[in-house]
Write a protein that holds these residues in place. Structure first.
Motif, mmCIF file in Angstrom:
data_model
loop_
_atom_site.group_PDB
_atom_site.id
_atom_site.type_symbol
_atom_site.label_atom_id
_atom_site.label_comp_id
_atom_site.label_asym_id
_atom_site.label_seq_id
_atom_site.Cartn_x
_atom_site.Cartn_y
_atom_site.Cartn_z
ATOM 1 N N LEU B 10 27.808 -24.130 -30.414
ATOM 2 C CA LEU B 10 29.230 -24.468 -30.305
ATOM 3 C C LEU B 10 30.065 -23.646 -31.282
ATOM 4 N N ALA B 11 29.593 -23.519 -32.503
ATOM 5 C CA ALA B 11 30.319 -22.734 -33.505
ATOM 6 C C ALA B 11 30.432 -21.279 -33.043
ATOM 7 N N ALA B 12 29.331 -20.748 -32.482
ATOM 8 C CA ALA B 12 29.340 -19.363 -32.013
ATOM 9 C C ALA B 12 30.282 -19.184 -30.829
ATOM 10 N N ILE B 13 30.302 -20.152 -29.923
ATOM 11 C CA ILE B 13 31.178 -20.033 -28.748
ATOM 12 C C ILE B 13 32.654 -20.057 -29.175
ATOM 13 N N VAL B 14 32.969 -20.914 -30.143
ATOM 14 C CA VAL B 14 34.348 -20.951 -30.648
ATOM 15 C C VAL B 14 34.749 -19.575 -31.169
ATOM 16 N N LYS B 15 33.841 -18.961 -31.921
ATOM 17 C CA LYS B 15 34.107 -17.637 -32.488
ATOM 18 C C LYS B 15 34.309 -16.601 -31.376
ATOM 19 N N ILE B 16 33.454 -16.640 -30.374
ATOM 20 C CA ILE B 16 33.549 -15.676 -29.261
ATOM 21 C C ILE B 16 34.867 -15.846 -28.515
ATOM 22 N N PHE B 17 35.244 -17.098 -28.253
ATOM 23 C CA PHE B 17 36.521 -17.332 -27.563
ATOM 24 C C PHE B 17 37.712 -16.922 -28.430
ATOM 25 N N SER B 18 37.645 -17.209 -29.730
ATOM 26 C CA SER B 18 38.747 -16.858 -30.626
ATOM 27 C C SER B 18 38.997 -15.361 -30.627
ATOM 28 N N GLU B 19 37.934 -14.598 -30.546
ATOM 29 C CA GLU B 19 38.056 -13.139 -30.575
ATOM 30 C C GLU B 19 38.438 -12.568 -29.225
ATOM 31 N N ASN B 20 38.282 -13.354 -28.179
ATOM 32 C CA ASN B 20 38.586 -12.874 -26.837
ATOM 33 C C ASN B 20 39.480 -13.843 -26.084
ATOM 34 N N PRO B 21 40.707 -14.028 -26.591
ATOM 35 C CA PRO B 21 41.595 -14.968 -25.922
ATOM 36 C C PRO B 21 41.929 -14.500 -24.516
ATOM 37 N N ASN B 22 42.187 -15.454 -23.635
ATOM 38 C CA ASN B 22 42.623 -15.165 -22.265
ATOM 39 C C ASN B 22 41.677 -14.229 -21.506
ATOM 40 N N THR B 23 40.417 -14.247 -21.883
ATOM 41 C CA THR B 23 39.423 -13.404 -21.233
ATOM 42 C C THR B 23 38.431 -14.294 -20.487
ATOM 43 N N LEU B 24 38.222 -13.997 -19.210
ATOM 44 C CA LEU B 24 37.302 -14.799 -18.416
ATOM 45 C C LEU B 24 35.859 -14.452 -18.809
ATOM 46 N N ILE B 25 35.128 -15.452 -19.291
ATOM 47 C CA ILE B 25 33.729 -15.249 -19.663
ATOM 48 C C ILE B 25 32.892 -16.174 -18.772
ATOM 49 N N ASN B 26 31.904 -15.629 -18.090
ATOM 50 C CA ASN B 26 31.138 -16.499 -17.198
ATOM 51 C C ASN B 26 29.973 -17.183 -17.920
ATOM 52 N N LEU B 27 29.480 -18.233 -17.311
ATOM 53 C CA LEU B 27 28.419 -19.022 -17.945
ATOM 54 C C LEU B 27 27.164 -18.190 -18.190
ATOM 55 N N GLU B 28 26.921 -17.227 -17.291
ATOM 56 C CA GLU B 28 25.749 -16.349 -17.454
ATOM 57 C C GLU B 28 25.766 -15.668 -18.820
ATOM 58 N N TYR B 29 26.963 -15.294 -19.274
ATOM 59 C CA TYR B 29 27.065 -14.633 -20.585
ATOM 60 C C TYR B 29 26.469 -15.514 -21.674
ATOM 61 N N PHE B 30 26.868 -16.789 -21.674
ATOM 62 C CA PHE B 30 26.362 -17.696 -22.700
ATOM 63 C C PHE B 30 24.879 -18.012 -22.479
ATOM 64 N N MET B 31 24.458 -18.101 -21.194
ATOM 65 C CA MET B 31 23.047 -18.349 -20.897
ATOM 66 C C MET B 31 22.178 -17.243 -21.485
ATOM 67 N N ASN B 32 22.631 -15.999 -21.309
ATOM 68 C CA ASN B 32 21.869 -14.860 -21.844
ATOM 69 C C ASN B 32 21.965 -14.773 -23.364
ATOM 70 N N PHE B 33 23.168 -14.991 -23.871
ATOM 71 C CA PHE B 33 23.410 -14.849 -25.311
ATOM 72 C C PHE B 33 22.537 -15.815 -26.109
ATOM 73 N N PHE B 34 22.431 -17.064 -25.605
ATOM 74 C CA PHE B 34 21.684 -18.076 -26.350
ATOM 75 C C PHE B 34 20.299 -18.345 -25.765
ATOM 76 N N GLY B 35 20.013 -17.788 -24.586
ATOM 77 C CA GLY B 35 18.758 -18.095 -23.913
ATOM 78 C C GLY B 35 18.685 -19.545 -23.498
ATOM 79 N N ILE B 36 19.706 -20.031 -22.824
ATOM 80 C CA ILE B 36 19.746 -21.440 -22.419
ATOM 81 C C ILE B 36 19.924 -21.559 -20.904
ATOM 82 N N ALA B 37 19.657 -22.764 -20.393
ATOM 83 C CA ALA B 37 19.818 -23.026 -18.960
ATOM 84 C C ALA B 37 21.290 -23.213 -18.631
ATOM 85 N N LYS B 38 21.592 -23.073 -17.351
ATOM 86 C CA LYS B 38 22.974 -23.195 -16.903
ATOM 87 C C LYS B 38 23.550 -24.570 -17.247
ATOM 88 N N SER B 39 22.734 -25.605 -17.051
ATOM 89 C CA SER B 39 23.218 -26.962 -17.316
ATOM 90 C C SER B 39 23.581 -27.141 -18.796
#
Lengths: 274, 274
Positions: B10-39
């Motif tokens: 959560l802390a990392a996602i906040v940082k990523i969003f803060s640095e990229n305002p108004n930018t569409l980021i898909n769930l796959e990005y976070f799935m790959n970044f953290f190695g987590i499932a879609k759910s």
């Protein structure tokens, strides 16, 4: 029971630090903001320190004592910027950037918020351990880069004007020789825009012979300012003997051949060597 | 087991969003970044949505479908900016800002990264539901404000030059009449710096009669650009009949009396009314 869960606090603290880079925030601020005890705030910061380092997001620095607190440096090592500078280098090599007269079109990059944010971070990186009171640039294309440097260091930006239509009270002007074109130009800075004795970092977009940076240095003398260093996005390889020697650049333009559509540009050594 | 704990993600996602305002980021990005499932990624976003709204940090918007994702709007309602604009209003009232000739010294505010970031956020707030391709400003003092508008919307900045020393290839120039001083001025913009048919928001630091904004509008016609709106940090109350009518400002300068050391400045109605 605490009003907020730990993950909520951590997410909020990341946001607060992201918006206030290089700003000392004391633990009392977080204690009041979240309504938590000092020990809890302290634990939160410790956890966050690890998270930030784990993800290479920069670092949190704790300054002890009464005037102490925590500040967030949003940049980490230069290595983490390598994929970014490689990407920009490829963009800079596009021959359609060559403008008749030997100019290189870079406005699309410098005026792109995401790109210029990172260029600004890279240019202040070598000066993180220095005391800097202001970022000084000269209009126009250096301004976005300089603002992002100023934002990263949390210091004011100072903009030198190229004309004397300064509507900011009394000002100091100097004439300088544009090194490559040998033209006499002038630059002006309002007296009240820079405090006497400030420590400054000079920033510009492009440097050929170094005439503009040298002019800025002379103007800084009029303000008794100490020039800590100078940084430009792109410097040219030639002329080898620049008018200034204490500068860094992100890219070095080695060669540009208008007739052959060739742009030979490299990432500066200090970045490649890490 | 997941590589990262939830609070770390959560802390990392906040940082990523803060640095990229108004930018569409898909769930796959976070799935790959953290190695987590879609759910898990989806749950993280849901939790974060609440956190961001709880702290009034703006909002996360989810766009469904194949081309969908999540984007972060870093600004919330205008009410949350009231303490900030009140503080700046008090600073603007300082009589030492009066410069002979009827000018108001504002460079220290516009060139302060923290302040100009918020001014930029406020000026784009009324246009969040509009499609905007670029922020257009004219050098020099409007540039920091315009860059922060561009950063918030994640669109490019375009800088109109006041001279014709444009080294960016072919350019279009227009002459315009500075509304209050009745001087003929010119402004130029390189052809390649703005795509034909762009939707633009015009930004500047100060507006008296509106001559500069009107000139910018005329120049935009040359680029077949659609002007979505105009925003300035400070507009003057007089003259009442401006050369443009579709504009917003953060502050309204009602009166400035050099001899009496009086600056009468107010926060614009649309901000006070929320």
């Amino acid at each position: 029971m605490d009003k907020y869960k730990r993950y909520e606090r951590l997410a909020a603290i990341v946001k607060i630090f992201s918006e206030n880079p290089n700003t000392l925030i004391n633990l009392e601020y977080f204690m009041n903001f979240f309504g938590i005890a000092k020990s809890t705030a302290s634990e939160d910061i410790d956890i966050l320190k690890n998270v930030i380092e784990k993800f290479n997001f920069g670092k949190l620095i704790t300054l002890p004592g009464a005037g102490g607190g925590v500040k967030y440096i949003p940049i980490s090592d230069i290595k983490s910027y390598l994929p970014f500078v490689e990407e920009i280098k490829e963009k800079l090599k596009d021959p359609s950037r060559i403008i008749p007269g030997g100019f290189l079109y870079t406005a699309d990059l410098i005026y792109s918020p995401n790109i210029v944010t990172k260029i600004g971070e890279i240019l202040v990186l070598p000066f993180l351990d220095k005391e800097i009171d202001a970022i000084v640039t000269v209009e126009t294309k250096g301004i976005p880069i300089a603002l992002m440097c100023a934002r990263t260091l949390n210091v004011p930006l100072v903009i030198i004007r190229k004309d004397s239509r300064v509507t900011e009270g009394s000002f100091v002007s100097i004439n300088y020789i544009s090194g490559s074109q040998r033209h006499i130009r002038s630059m002006s800075l309002a007296r009240r825009s820079l405090q006497k004795g400030s420590k400054v970092l000079l920033i510009d977009d492009f440097m050929k012979a170094g005439g503009t940076i040298k002019g800025m240095m002379e103007l800084m003398e009029e303000f008794d300012a100490e020039v800590v260093g100078a940084g430009v996005m792109i410097s040219t390889e030639k002329p080898e003997n620049k008018l200034v020697d204490n500068y860094i650049s992100v890219f070095v333009l080695k060669n540009m051949e208008e007739d052959k559509n060739i742009i030979d540009i490299e990432i500066s050594d200090w970045i490649l060597k890490g």
